[in-house]
Design an enzyme around this catalytic site. Structure first.
Site, short mmCIF file in Angstrom:
data_model
loop_
_atom_site.label_atom_id
_atom_site.label_comp_id
_atom_site.label_asym_id
_atom_site.label_seq_id
_atom_site.Cartn_x
_atom_site.Cartn_y
_atom_site.Cartn_z
CG ASP A 220 40.32 45.09 40.55
OD1 ASP A 220 40.72 46.20 40.17
OD2 ASP A 220 40.27 44.75 41.74
CG ASP B 133 45.31 47.14 44.16
OD1 ASP B 133 46.35 46.69 44.65
OD2 ASP B 133 45.27 48.16 43.46
#
Length: 331
Positions: free
Chosen positions: A20, A22
């Site tokens: 991932d 953010d």
């Protein structure tokens, strides 16, 4: 549920790491402390970057990561915009016109799949509505989406993250905007981003890993999605979900491994021994009394975190209580 363990560095057991962005690699424009160093030290494993943020095209994301000091190509970036565009291209006729609420990343992905994004719901032969994140979206955009959906058009959304981590704090994400439209129209969209399957399927099809590992900061998207896709996961404490969140997580949001940050990729993850109200992992130990969980003996961050989490899970399994965490790891 118990934490998985490995006596060798975690990365040694995996040929691909699905990351991932953010809250894991960066927050806003800045790298998460230690993230670049941890990733540039990875050898022998493919790195793929999965983002539920549909605002930017992969080229812009790759430029951002290169600016931070990482070596990446556009093919290493997989966005929820690409995933939802693939779903729509499967569902809709070739060349279909779609009313698109979102940023450049969403429009680019739709065009790459042969669809025609438009900004006007009154455009001729609009076949569907698709909603993605963009920071400039306002009430009028959401109202226009609702009006179009109310006519019976199929509704798609890139992702449903309620929040997004930024350099200034936690802000409303695309899911908050999708939820607002859903309240108005009384329907739910087809969703591609984590925790739903299309983003994982897009990634696996692209890189064909033999032993992937998902790394995320959100239990409800990254970790839940990995469990649904039968991919082992590493949860890191650099984004949205907290230590108390992972200790008290629902069964379908429990990670296989836990780490303070991406440096945990290079750590061994020793077995945790739980005996009554005490857990030991390597040189670290944790204790629980009256539902309050504390560090008894600090070890390395990964060992300490594993002791705390494993003991919290054991206490919940035994008594069903919500555990209070009075511990700071790595301070």
């Amino acid at each position: 549920m118990t934490l998985a363990a490995t006596d060798s560095p975690l990365i040694a057991s995996h040929d691909a790491v699905l990351l991932d962005l953010d809250g894991v690699v960066y927050r806003g424009g800045d790298a998460v402390p230690g993230a670049v160093e941890a990733l540039t030290s990875v050898e022998g494993a493919r790195l793929a970057y999965l983002t539920n943020n549909a605002n930017r095209p992969p080229s812009a994301v790759a430029d951002h990561l290169r600016d931070l000091g990482l070596t990446v190509t556009v093919d290493d970036i997989v966005t929820s915009a690409q995933a939802i565009a693939g779903v729509m291209a499967h569902d809709l006729p070739a060349g279909a016109t779609v009313f698109a609420i979102g940023g450049e990343g969403l429009r680019t992905a739709l065009k790459e799949r042969g669809l025609v994004p438009v900004d006007d719901r009154h455009a001729p032969e609009v076949a569907a509505v698709v909603q993605g994140y963009a920071p400039q979206l306002g009430w009028r955009d959401l109202a226009e989406a609702a009006y179009a959906i109310e006519t019976g058009l199929p509704w798609y959304a890139s992702n449903t993250d309620l929040t997004i981590p930024t350099a200034e704090g936690i802000a409303p994400g695309n899911g908050a905007l999708v939820h607002a439209v859903g309240l108005a129209v009384g329907r739910e969209p087809v969703v591609a981003g984590k925790p739903y399957a299309p983003l994982f399927e897009e990634t696996i099809a692209r890189i064909s890993p033999g032993a992937p590992l998902m790394v995320g900061d959100r239990l409800d998207t990254d970790i839940s999605g990995a469990r649904r896709a039968s991919i082992p996961s590493l949860f890191v404490l650099t984004g949205v979900s907290s230590l108390a969140d992972v200790v008290n997580a629902a069964e379908d949001e429990l990670p296989d491994y836990v780490g303070l940050d991406l440096s945990a990729l290079h750590d061994a993850h020793p077995e945790v021994v739980v005996e009554g109200d005490r857990a030991t992992c390597g040189s670290a130990s944790a204790e629980i009394a009256d539902g309050v969980l504390r560090v008894a003996t600090s070890g390395g961050p990964t060992e300490t975190l594993r002791a705390v989490v494993a003991l919290g899970w054991a206490a919940r399994a035994e008594s069903g209580i919500t555990v209070t965490v009075d511990a700071t790891i790595g301070a």
